[in-house]
Design a protein around this motif. Structure first.
Motif, PDB file in Angstrom:
ATOM      1  N   GLY A 215     -72.068 -25.630  45.854  1.00 49.35           N
ATOM      2  CA  GLY A 215     -70.909 -26.235  45.198  1.00 49.35           C
ATOM      3  C   GLY A 215     -71.221 -26.639  43.770  1.00 49.35           C
ATOM      4  N   SER A 216     -72.354 -27.311  43.575  1.00 50.48           N
ATOM      5  CA  SER A 216     -72.652 -27.825  42.232  1.00 50.48           C
ATOM      6  C   SER A 216     -73.083 -26.712  41.282  1.00 50.48           C
ATOM      7  N   THR A 217     -73.933 -25.803  41.742  1.00 51.63           N
ATOM      8  CA  THR A 217     -74.394 -24.753  40.818  1.00 51.63           C
ATOM      9  C   THR A 217     -73.277 -23.769  40.479  1.00 51.63           C
ATOM     10  N   SER A 218     -72.448 -23.462  41.466  1.00 54.14           N
ATOM     11  CA  SER A 218     -71.356 -22.548  41.144  1.00 54.14           C
ATOM     12  C   SER A 218     -70.338 -23.244  40.242  1.00 54.14           C
ATOM     13  N   ALA A 219     -70.138 -24.549  40.438  1.00 54.19           N
ATOM     14  CA  ALA A 219     -69.223 -25.279  39.551  1.00 54.19           C
ATOM     15  C   ALA A 219     -69.793 -25.320  38.142  1.00 54.19           C
ATOM     16  N   LEU A 220     -71.100 -25.527  38.039  1.00 52.02           N
ATOM     17  CA  LEU A 220     -71.739 -25.561  36.726  1.00 52.02           C
ATOM     18  C   LEU A 220     -71.604 -24.212  36.028  1.00 52.02           C
ATOM     19  N   LEU A 221     -71.919 -23.158  36.792  1.00 51.54           N
ATOM     20  CA  LEU A 221     -71.828 -21.811  36.224  1.00 51.54           C
ATOM     21  C   LEU A 221     -70.386 -21.518  35.810  1.00 51.54           C
ATOM     22  N   CYS A 222     -69.473 -21.903  36.672  1.00 52.41           N
ATOM     23  CA  CYS A 222     -68.051 -21.666  36.410  1.00 52.41           C
ATOM     24  C   CYS A 222     -67.628 -22.396  35.138  1.00 52.41           C
ATOM     25  N   CYS A 223     -68.022 -23.667  35.018  1.00 52.35           N
ATOM     26  CA  CYS A 223     -67.606 -24.447  33.852  1.00 52.35           C
ATOM     27  C   CYS A 223     -68.229 -23.905  32.563  1.00 52.35           C
ATOM     28  N   VAL A 224     -69.483 -23.481  32.632  1.00 52.27           N
ATOM     29  CA  VAL A 224     -70.142 -22.930  31.436  1.00 52.27           C
ATOM     30  C   VAL A 224     -69.435 -21.651  31.000  1.00 52.27           C
ATOM     31  N   LEU A 225     -69.212 -20.770  31.959  1.00 48.58           N
ATOM     32  CA  LEU A 225     -68.534 -19.507  31.633  1.00 48.58           C
ATOM     33  C   LEU A 225     -67.126 -19.771  31.112  1.00 48.58           C
ATOM     34  N   ALA A 226     -66.436 -20.683  31.795  1.00 46.78           N
ATOM     35  CA  ALA A 226     -65.053 -20.971  31.419  1.00 46.78           C
ATOM     36  C   ALA A 226     -65.004 -21.593  30.026  1.00 46.78           C
ATOM     37  N   ALA A 227     -65.954 -22.489  29.733  1.00 49.12           N
ATOM     38  CA  ALA A 227     -65.974 -23.124  28.410  1.00 49.12           C
ATOM     39  C   ALA A 227     -66.209 -22.074  27.333  1.00 49.12           C
ATOM     40  N   LEU A 228     -67.160 -21.199  27.593  1.00 51.35           N
ATOM     41  CA  LEU A 228     -67.495 -20.154  26.628  1.00 51.35           C
ATOM     42  C   LEU A 228     -66.279 -19.266  26.347  1.00 51.35           C
ATOM     43  N   LEU A 229     -65.686 -18.771  27.437  1.00 49.49           N
ATOM     44  CA  LEU A 229     -64.574 -17.827  27.276  1.00 49.49           C
ATOM     45  C   LEU A 229     -63.320 -18.533  26.762  1.00 49.49           C
ATOM     46  N   GLY A 230     -63.073 -19.736  27.270  1.00 48.56           N
ATOM     47  CA  GLY A 230     -61.879 -20.480  26.848  1.00 48.56           C
ATOM     48  C   GLY A 230     -61.946 -20.827  25.367  1.00 48.56           C
ATOM     49  N   LEU A 231     -63.110 -21.239  24.916  1.00 46.05           N
ATOM     50  CA  LEU A 231     -63.279 -21.590  23.492  1.00 46.05           C
ATOM     51  C   LEU A 231     -63.103 -20.354  22.608  1.00 46.05           C
ATOM     52  N   MET A 232     -63.709 -19.253  23.044  1.00 48.31           N
ATOM     53  CA  MET A 232     -63.599 -18.013  22.252  1.00 48.31           C
ATOM     54  C   MET A 232     -62.149 -17.562  22.171  1.00 48.31           C
TER      55      MET A 232
ATOM     56  N   LEU B 131     -65.288 -30.971  25.445  1.00 41.18           N
ATOM     57  CA  LEU B 131     -66.261 -31.318  26.492  1.00 41.18           C
ATOM     58  C   LEU B 131     -65.736 -32.333  27.515  1.00 41.18           C
ATOM     59  N   PRO B 132     -65.021 -33.381  27.085  1.00 42.56           N
ATOM     60  CA  PRO B 132     -64.522 -34.321  28.105  1.00 42.56           C
ATOM     61  C   PRO B 132     -63.674 -33.638  29.175  1.00 42.56           C
ATOM     62  N   SER B 133     -62.904 -32.636  28.765  1.00 43.50           N
ATOM     63  CA  SER B 133     -62.088 -31.919  29.759  1.00 43.50           C
ATOM     64  C   SER B 133     -62.976 -31.181  30.748  1.00 43.50           C
ATOM     65  N   VAL B 134     -64.047 -30.567  30.211  1.00 39.36           N
ATOM     66  CA  VAL B 134     -64.970 -29.835  31.095  1.00 39.36           C
ATOM     67  C   VAL B 134     -65.636 -30.806  32.067  1.00 39.36           C
ATOM     68  N   ILE B 135     -65.991 -31.966  31.546  1.00 41.33           N
ATOM     69  CA  ILE B 135     -66.659 -32.961  32.403  1.00 41.33           C
ATOM     70  C   ILE B 135     -65.711 -33.435  33.506  1.00 41.33           C
ATOM     71  N   VAL B 136     -64.438 -33.574  33.156  1.00 41.49           N
ATOM     72  CA  VAL B 136     -63.457 -33.986  34.170  1.00 41.49           C
ATOM     73  C   VAL B 136     -63.313 -32.888  35.224  1.00 41.49           C
ATOM     74  N   PHE B 137     -63.338 -31.644  34.747  1.00 41.08           N
ATOM     75  CA  PHE B 137     -63.184 -30.524  35.685  1.00 41.08           C
ATOM     76  C   PHE B 137     -64.357 -30.428  36.664  1.00 41.08           C
ATOM     77  N   PHE B 138     -65.549 -30.779  36.175  1.00 42.51           N
ATOM     78  CA  PHE B 138     -66.751 -30.464  36.956  1.00 42.51           C
ATOM     79  C   PHE B 138     -66.739 -31.015  38.389  1.00 42.51           C
ATOM     80  N   PRO B 139     -66.554 -32.309  38.597  1.00 43.86           N
ATOM     81  CA  PRO B 139     -66.583 -32.791  39.988  1.00 43.86           C
ATOM     82  C   PRO B 139     -65.467 -32.173  40.851  1.00 43.86           C
ATOM     83  N   LEU B 140     -64.325 -31.936  40.203  1.00 42.26           N
ATOM     84  CA  LEU B 140     -63.238 -31.314  40.968  1.00 42.26           C
ATOM     85  C   LEU B 140     -63.629 -29.898  41.387  1.00 42.26           C
ATOM     86  N   MET B 141     -64.313 -29.203  40.476  1.00 39.16           N
ATOM     87  CA  MET B 141     -64.743 -27.835  40.800  1.00 39.16           C
ATOM     88  C   MET B 141     -65.839 -27.828  41.861  1.00 39.16           C
TER      89      MET B 141
END
Lengths: 571, 309
Positions: B97-114, B221-231
């Motif tokens: 749960g945590s590693t996939s959420a982390l991976l998901c958030c990193v990928l999502a942040a990268l792609l969303g920002l771009m 980043l605050p949005s990503v941090i909020v997303f993380f526990p939910l993810m």
């Protein structure tokens, strides 16, 4: 035959054919003289006739065409709806393995060294559509077997002259010179390319059903095909239910072959999960479930509903097929190690306990023709399985030099099979391999493990007899001729091919025609030789649990086709 | 704080799984133990018990003994200690749960920002990719990927992930949820890009990389941090669902989903095998969701303001 498909037997091949002289004579017509039939012939108890028998199954069994369907689920129902020239006796006990005349007036006249079978057709029998059965229907039915690409057309029925040509061009199949009708004499003569000890058994299973000559030469799917049995299929919706009603044109001609049934209608409803099926039978909302009761309901059935439970042994076995052409099982030492290591009693417990299964040491089930009591892989020796010998197994793996090899076990993903698979995974890890489990849906696992392209190393599977002959286990499962690399239809899952053993199996089959005792002794020797080479590890011989509702009476279990559905009383 | 305390407790207890199995219960929770025995009320008892009543059908694993040293929650149908597996299963579920959420958030942040920052063709391509992934029912997509990858593993060039590896469910779950995080982030960045401080940064000639790193990311980043526990909660539930369907964590490894699957065949006789991991999933998921809400409130001054009015 594989799980969920019906297994049949061919005792006749071993019993009656053995006693007939190949010079030609008619086999004695089976009659109500046999003990089982005599018991039943106490008379039709009309006070129990009537009512609707409610059956339940998780899913439908596919096509309703009797010349195509190869499932236990519908073969059980076909007993009351279709007839062949001969059929297995509809009774309980050992007599259910006997082949008796059905649409034929008597057992056939066998001539030409066992290559010609002549049947005389009964007169006045009608299909459920009102049409009278003629010899033309018989010829058309056997042509149709090839036209609809019957699953066993190429392995059973191609022994008929013209069969191989029909396999090449099914649409124009005539079986010219193979099945010859004489309308004047009302006879049908079969000419075979070579003597076949199992031919009558193959005629007695539902594939050999006689259907009207006008039946289209393609799988009829959900459209019922008229038959001659005591019932006919009134409607079929695979998403909902299958309904059988009394055949208005049926008049009982043979108690042994096609007895009059009791319920007015038989309805099989689909879609309930098996847990709900059990509850429905407990509550009297259904009368019988086709699917095996789940393990967590067995104790409850065993104690609270004991009088409604029937347990019967099956001529079948669960086994581990080891691919003799792939590492590490291409090494006989590894295959022997697996046989030493597996605790059969543990597998039995996972199946439901000692009452429901017996540990197996041999390919041929106990009590089967050719079976010899021996157990090569049990701690302390002896003729029955006692305990595994892990130390010996580990030593063999070490000796093979293949310890540490990754091994994937392929099982079905139902509770019982996956549990046994997990246990086998533990055993393989214990003896030095790196085992993983690959559970697959039952719908695809059986074909998946047969195809060499999938590189399956070891798999858990089962085999149920088609008819009671040693060849139906040994030759079907382990001969060179049943190994077809790259095909989904390669039932020799182990890919085992030993020319010397193959030659012995051919000798045994030939012997069956003249000397059953010698043939069975040879099959026993072959079983021993096979287990020494260990292409598979037998686990256990299962039993079948039938759970019926409180109102059901007159339960009879045919060893060939299991519970006789139409003989149940619901009144 | 309560949610955080419960979550920490769950994590700590699960991390102590080897201690429990090795030093308290003295069991190995992974291999089959069909012939094993344990002590119940001072007597040696088989962990799988044959039925001797009636017709004698069925074999049932022992139920909860409520003795922390001996099969506290009973055994499963392989004769394994359910409590020990529950703890090990928690480690696996939380890890995935945590590693996939982390991976998901990193990928999502990268792609969303771009997508949000560069706009134009890059935005179009990435947005369509999100649309395609989003078009599939999430569980159907996860199941399809799992069925394909878990039978043969994943081989891309020199990267090879074995069929039974935990990396597979981690990657599969992370990928299927990327659009769920990336799309809102893209929207956020689109609005940020029009703000004065970004325009000022562009005006003074700051590079795209600098603007993304120094201006956009800290605000996103605050949005990503909020997303993380939910993810984490969502990913853990997905993992449990996949494992329940036998296409997630592979036996003999345990996760809460696989233990529920093991318990499915014992619902009538030993319901605790399925109930215990189910309860753990509920407790953990609720804790994570409450934690996510708390983090959002903490990082969103306007929400605080709303709350005080």
């Amino acid at each position: 035959m594989f799980p969920r498909s019906r297994s049949a037997s061919r005792k006749l091949a071993l019993a009656s054919l053995a006693t007939m002289s190949l010079g030609g004579f008619s086999l004695a017509q089976a009659s109500s003289a046999s003990p089982a039939v005599a018991k039943a012939s106490g008379g039709y108890q009309s006070q129990h006739a009537g009512g609707t028998l409610h059956l339940v199954a998780q899913t439908a069994g596919g096509t309703l065409d009797p010349q195509v369907n190869y499932t236990l689920q519908y073969w059980q129902l076909y007993q009351a709806t279709y007839d062949g020239l001969v059929s297995f006796q509809k009774s309980g006990g050992a007599a259910s393995f006997d082949v008796v005349p059905d649409l034929a007036t008597a057992m056939p006249k066998v001539t030409d060294g066992g290559k010609t079978y002549t049947f005389t057709l009964r007169k006045g029998v009608k299909f459920s559509n009102g049409k009278t059965v003629t010899v033309a229907d018989v010829v058309a039915s056997f042509q149709r077997l090839f036209k609809v690409s019957n699953p066993n057309a190429g392995s059973w029925y191609n022994v008929i002259v013209g069969g191989n040509a029909c396999l090449k061009t099914p649409a124009t199949c005539t079986l010219k010179g193979g099945v010859v009708a004489d309308a004047a004499k009302n006879t049908v003569t079969f000419h075979l390319t070579s003597p076949d000890a199992e031919f009558l058994d193959q005629l007695a299973v539902p594939f050999g059903s006689i259907v009207p000559a006008g039946t289209p030469g393609k799988d009829q799917g959900t459209t019922p095909v008229p038959g001659t049995g005591a019932y006919y299929f009134k409607s079929y919706d695979p998403n909902h239910a299958l309904v059988m009603a009394r055949n208005p044109f049926f008049k009982q001609w043979s108690l042994a072959a096609q007895p009059q049934g009791y319920p007015n209608e038989i309805e099989m409803t689909f879609g309930l999960p098996v847990e709900s099926e059990v509850t429905a039978v407990e509550n009297g909302q259904a009368d019988w479930l086709f699917d095996p009761p789940p393990p967590d309901r067995l104790t409850e059935l065993s104690t609270k509903y004991a009088s409604q439970v029937h347990v019967n042994p099956l001529t079948a076995f669960f086994y581990l097929a080891m691919n003799t052409n792939l590492k590490p099982f291409n090494n006989v030492l590894v295959r022997q190690a697996v046989n030493w290591a597996v605790n059969r009693q543990s597998a039995v417990n996972l199946y439901g306990g000692s009452v429901l299964a017996q540990p197996a040491c041999t390919v041929l089930p106990a009590g089967f023709p050719g079976h010899v009591n021996f157990c090569d892989y049990t701690k302390g020796g002896g003729s029955t399985w006692k305990a595994p010998d892990l130390a010996k197994a580990k030593a063999l793996v070490k000796q093979s030099g293949l310890a540490g090899t990754p091994v994937a076990i392929v099982t079905q993903n139902d509770t019982v099979n996956e549990s046994i698979g997990q246990y086998v995974q533990t055993v393989l890890n214990q003896i030095g391999f790196k085992a993983t489990l690959k559970p697959l849906s039952a719908n695809i696992q059986f074909t998946y493990i047969q195809n060499t392209k999938n590189h399956v190393q070891i798999s858990l599977t089962q085999w149920y007899q088609d008819y009671p002959a040693a060849s139906d286990f040994l030759k079907v499962l382990l001969s060179c001729s049943s190994f077809h690399p790259g095909s989904d239809n390669s039932i020799n899952i182990a890919g085992f091919c030993d020319k010397s053993i193959d030659a012995q199996m051919n000798t045994a089959e030939t012997l069956e025609l003249t000397n059953v005792k010698k043939a069975n002794a040879l099959w026993g020797t072959i079983d021993k030789e096979m287990m020494a080479k260990a292409p598979l590890a037998p686990l256990f011989n299962p039993k079948l649990v039938d759970f019926v509702s409180k109102r059901v009476g007159h339960y009879e279990f045919s060893r060939q086709f299991y519970m006789l559905v139409d003989q149940l009383w619901v009144k | 704080m309560g949610a955080l305390a419960v979550l920490v407790l769950v994590i700590v207890v699960c991390l102590l799984a080897p201690v429990y199995a090795g030093s308290v219960a003295h069991v190995d929770p992974f291999p089959s133990n069909l012939q094993g025995t344990t002590i119940v009320h001072g007597r040696v008892t088989p962990v799988l018990q044959s039925n001797h009543q009636g017709l004698g059908l069925g074999v049932t694993p022992i139920g909860p003994t409520w003795d922390i040293h001996h099969y506290f929650l009973g055994a499963d149908n392989q004769g394994r200690d359910v409590f020990a597996r529950l703890l090990y299963g928690g480690r696996t579920s939380l890890l995935i749960g945590s590693t996939s959420a982390l991976l998901c958030c990193v990928l999502a942040a990268l792609l969303g920002l771009m997508a949000g920052y560069f706009g134009g063709p890059i935005d179009w391509v990435l947005s369509r990719l999100f649309d395609i992934v989003w078009a599939f029912p999430i569980y159907l997509l996860a199941i399809s990927l799992s069925v394909v990858l878990l039978t043969s593993g994943l081989q891309i060039g020199f990267i090879h992930i074995g069929a039974g590896s935990l990396l597979l469910p981690i990657i599969i779950i992370a990928i299927v949820y990327v659009p769920y995080v990336a799309r809102p982030l893209r929207g956020l960045v689109l609005s940020l890009r029009e703000r004065e401080f970004i325009q000022a940064a562009i005006g003074v000639g700051a590079s795209d990389w600098r603007i993304l790193r120094r201006e956009i990311l800290p605000n996103a980043l605050p949005s990503v941090i909020v997303f993380f526990p939910l993810m984490v909660a969502l990913d853990m539930l997905t993992e449990s669902a996949l494992s329940f369907l036998s296409i997630g964590v592979q036996p003999p490894s345990a996760s809460w989903g696989t233990i529920i699957n093991d318990g499915l065949g014992l619902l009538y006789t030993r319901p605790m095998v399925a109930i215990a991991p189910g309860l753990m999933i509920v407790i953990t998921a609720v804790s994570l969701n409450l934690l996510g809400d708390g983090v959002r409130d903490a990082l969103d001054p306007k929400a605080k303001l709303r709350g005080s009015i």
